[in-house]
Design a protein around this motif. Structure first.
Motif, PDB file in Angstrom:
ATOM      1  N   THR A  19       1.448  -5.733   5.532  1.00 33.62           N
ATOM      2  CA  THR A  19       1.205  -4.450   4.884  1.00 33.62           C
ATOM      3  C   THR A  19       2.284  -3.447   5.273  1.00 33.62           C
ATOM      4  O   THR A  19       2.825  -3.497   6.384  1.00 33.62           O
ATOM      5  CB  THR A  19      -0.175  -3.880   5.266  1.00 33.62           C
ATOM      6  OG1 THR A  19      -0.366  -2.614   4.616  1.00 33.62           O
ATOM      7  CG2 THR A  19      -0.317  -3.685   6.769  1.00 33.62           C
ATOM      8  N   ASN A  20       2.602  -2.546   4.344  1.00 33.55           N
ATOM      9  CA  ASN A  20       3.511  -1.443   4.645  1.00 33.55           C
ATOM     10  C   ASN A  20       2.763  -0.115   4.614  1.00 33.55           C
ATOM     11  O   ASN A  20       3.368   0.946   4.487  1.00 33.55           O
ATOM     12  CB  ASN A  20       4.692  -1.412   3.669  1.00 33.55           C
ATOM     13  CG  ASN A  20       4.239  -1.354   2.208  1.00 33.55           C
ATOM     14  OD1 ASN A  20       3.085  -1.069   1.912  1.00 33.55           O
ATOM     15  ND2 ASN A  20       5.167  -1.623   1.295  1.00 33.55           N
ATOM     16  N   SER A  21       1.440  -0.174   4.731  1.00 37.73           N
ATOM     17  CA  SER A  21       0.627   1.033   4.715  1.00 37.73           C
ATOM     18  C   SER A  21       0.971   1.935   5.891  1.00 37.73           C
ATOM     19  O   SER A  21       1.221   1.470   7.002  1.00 37.73           O
ATOM     20  CB  SER A  21      -0.851   0.671   4.772  1.00 37.73           C
ATOM     21  OG  SER A  21      -1.646   1.837   4.894  1.00 37.73           O
ATOM     22  N   LYS A  22       0.977   3.240   5.629  1.00 34.84           N
ATOM     23  CA  LYS A  22       1.214   4.229   6.681  1.00 34.84           C
ATOM     24  C   LYS A  22      -0.101   4.721   7.298  1.00 34.84           C
ATOM     25  O   LYS A  22      -0.093   5.512   8.246  1.00 34.84           O
ATOM     26  CB  LYS A  22       1.983   5.425   6.118  1.00 34.84           C
ATOM     27  CG  LYS A  22       3.332   5.068   5.503  1.00 34.84           C
ATOM     28  CD  LYS A  22       4.259   4.422   6.511  1.00 34.84           C
ATOM     29  CE  LYS A  22       5.626   4.138   5.893  1.00 34.84           C
ATOM     30  NZ  LYS A  22       6.533   3.436   6.836  1.00 34.84           N
ATOM     31  N   ALA A  23      -1.220   4.259   6.755  1.00 33.59           N
ATOM     32  CA  ALA A  23      -2.521   4.741   7.228  1.00 33.59           C
ATOM     33  C   ALA A  23      -2.842   4.196   8.615  1.00 33.59           C
ATOM     34  O   ALA A  23      -2.554   3.031   8.925  1.00 33.59           O
ATOM     35  CB  ALA A  23      -3.614   4.339   6.251  1.00 33.59           C
ATOM     36  N   ASP A  24      -3.441   5.036   9.444  1.00 33.91           N
ATOM     37  CA  ASP A  24      -3.808   4.615  10.796  1.00 33.91           C
ATOM     38  C   ASP A  24      -4.868   3.511  10.783  1.00 33.91           C
ATOM     39  O   ASP A  24      -4.935   2.705  11.714  1.00 33.91           O
ATOM     40  CB  ASP A  24      -4.329   5.822  11.596  1.00 33.91           C
ATOM     41  CG  ASP A  24      -3.247   6.864  11.855  1.00 33.91           C
ATOM     42  OD1 ASP A  24      -2.054   6.490  11.853  1.00 33.91           O
ATOM     43  OD2 ASP A  24      -3.594   8.044  12.041  1.00 33.91           O
ATOM     44  N   LEU A  41       3.102  -5.952  10.052  1.00 24.77           N
ATOM     45  CA  LEU A  41       3.643  -4.770   9.386  1.00 24.77           C
ATOM     46  C   LEU A  41       4.985  -5.096   8.736  1.00 24.77           C
ATOM     47  O   LEU A  41       5.848  -5.720   9.356  1.00 24.77           O
ATOM     48  CB  LEU A  41       3.815  -3.636  10.388  1.00 24.77           C
ATOM     49  CG  LEU A  41       2.534  -3.098  11.024  1.00 24.77           C
ATOM     50  CD1 LEU A  41       2.848  -1.988  12.020  1.00 24.77           C
ATOM     51  CD2 LEU A  41       1.559  -2.594   9.965  1.00 24.77           C
ATOM     52  N   ALA A  56      -5.199   1.082   8.541  1.00 30.09           N
ATOM     53  CA  ALA A  56      -4.818   0.015   7.613  1.00 30.09           C
ATOM     54  C   ALA A  56      -5.384  -1.336   8.043  1.00 30.09           C
ATOM     55  O   ALA A  56      -5.918  -2.090   7.222  1.00 30.09           O
ATOM     56  CB  ALA A  56      -3.296  -0.066   7.496  1.00 30.09           C
ATOM     57  N   SER A 108       0.812  -1.227   0.000  1.00 29.20           N
ATOM     58  CA  SER A 108       0.000   0.000   0.000  1.00 29.20           C
ATOM     59  C   SER A 108       0.840   1.269   0.000  1.00 29.20           C
ATOM     60  O   SER A 108       0.397   2.311  -0.500  1.00 29.20           O
ATOM     61  CB  SER A 108      -0.939   0.005   1.211  1.00 29.20           C
ATOM     62  OG  SER A 108      -1.919  -1.004   1.089  1.00 29.20           O
ATOM     63  N   LYS A 109       2.035   1.185   0.533  1.00 33.94           N
ATOM     64  CA  LYS A 109       2.911   2.362   0.559  1.00 33.94           C
ATOM     65  C   LYS A 109       3.204   2.854  -0.855  1.00 33.94           C
ATOM     66  O   LYS A 109       3.451   4.047  -1.070  1.00 33.94           O
ATOM     67  CB  LYS A 109       4.212   2.011   1.284  1.00 33.94           C
ATOM     68  CG  LYS A 109       5.188   3.170   1.431  1.00 33.94           C
ATOM     69  CD  LYS A 109       6.427   2.726   2.187  1.00 33.94           C
ATOM     70  CE  LYS A 109       7.445   3.845   2.295  1.00 33.94           C
ATOM     71  NZ  LYS A 109       8.673   3.389   2.996  1.00 33.94           N
ATOM     72  N   TYR A 110       3.166   1.954  -1.825  1.00 37.02           N
ATOM     73  CA  TYR A 110       3.517   2.301  -3.202  1.00 37.02           C
ATOM     74  C   TYR A 110       2.309   2.253  -4.143  1.00 37.02           C
ATOM     75  O   TYR A 110       2.467   2.282  -5.355  1.00 37.02           O
ATOM     76  CB  TYR A 110       4.622   1.370  -3.708  1.00 37.02           C
ATOM     77  CG  TYR A 110       5.901   1.522  -2.929  1.00 37.02           C
ATOM     78  CD1 TYR A 110       6.844   2.484  -3.282  1.00 37.02           C
ATOM     79  CD2 TYR A 110       6.169   0.724  -1.812  1.00 37.02           C
ATOM     80  CE1 TYR A 110       8.015   2.638  -2.552  1.00 37.02           C
ATOM     81  CE2 TYR A 110       7.334   0.870  -1.081  1.00 37.02           C
ATOM     82  CZ  TYR A 110       8.253   1.831  -1.458  1.00 37.02           C
ATOM     83  OH  TYR A 110       9.416   1.986  -0.727  1.00 37.02           O
TER      84      TYR A 110
END
Length: 270
Positions: free
Chosen positions: A246-251, A269, A253, A46-48
């Motif tokens: 996941t590598n999402s930065k969203a709170d 993570l 996620a 998700s980061k990308y």
């Protein structure tokens, strides 16, 4: 590179699935439904996300990094749950890794067969629509039908944020579906794995007379066929574990992943 012989314990290894975010969970659901005893490991990059606006080289670099991660976790097969990544990187991945790699492609062939009036719409990312793979699909299966393509900028991001019923999401869907309806499309391909999660909104816009084509089930069947050919289907009768990375930065996620998966999930993570 051809498939190599596997060790005797290979049947017990997990299947790796990844996408440029959470969209590939729609494919994961089909795989889990068809192969409930298999262990599944899903990576949400998700980061990308989205891949659709990145160069082929950038997408290939992401695919290599994720595939290396999955190989290090001893997967027996990899499913590229992303049309854009499949178009940009699957040939390179198959040369690089000695294990089955299953990809996606927009269901142009199925849609051409299903269409009653010969007018097919395709909703996809810019990256998918610009790819040589998609051009090849049009050449192979689009000769006897009229195909209208529509790049859906911003729709992936709505799904990544979990905004499946939001007004802004509905506005984008209306904006992107209307040109297809204006051209008379009676069949529309959901050419990105994120889009099945907003299928209900798309159906509201296009109406009951328009058929929507999703390729997730076909990918699951292809995976099953490939594993059976290699004698890699698990023998256990117990339900396989499904875990997420996941590598999402969203709170939110974790909340988004569980809402799309529709059940509690093991989420790690990256």
């Amino acid at each position: 590179m051809t498939d190599q012989p596997f060790m005797h314990d290979s049947k017990q290894r997990p299947i790796g699935v990844f996408d440029s975010g959470v969209g590939g969970i729609s494919v994961l659901q089909h795989i889990h439904a068809l192969l409930p005893n298999e262990q599944l490991l899903y990576v949400a990059d998700s980061k990308y996300a989205p891949y659709g606006n990145k160069t082929p080289a950038e997408i290939q670099a992401r695919c290599i990094e994720i595939a290396d991660f999955l190989v290090n976790h001893h997967v027996k097969a990899i499913v590229v749950g992303c049309n854009t990544a499949t178009a940009a990187a699957i040939d390179m991945m198959r040369e690089r890794y000695a294990l089955p790699i299953i990809g996606m492609e927009p269901a142009v062939k199925s849609a051409a067969t299903a269409s009653r009036n010969g007018i097919v719409g395709v909703l996809a990312t810019t990256g998918t629509l610009k790819s040589a793979q998609f051009a090849g699909l049009l050449e192979s299966y689009g000769r006897n039908v009229k195909i209208i393509t529509q790049a859906c900028v911003g729709l992936v991001e709505c799904v990544e944020r979990g905004e499946l019923q939001a007004d802004t999401t509905m506005q984008l869907i209306q904006q992107y579906c209307q040109p297809l309806l204006d051209e008379g499309a009676d069949t529309i391909v959901l050419g990105c794995t994120h889009y099945p999660f907003v299928r209900a909104l798309i159906e509201q816009v296009v109406g009951e007379e328009v058929s929507l084509i999703d390729t997730g089930a076909a990918v699951a069947r292809q995976l099953q066929k490939r594993l059976a050919m290699l004698n890699l289907l698990v023998n256990d009768n117990k339900v396989g574990c499904v875990s997420f990375w996941t590598n999402s930065k969203a709170d939110n996620a974790r909340q988004v992943i569980e809402s799309l998966w529709r059940r509690p999930a093991v989420i790690n993570l990256l």
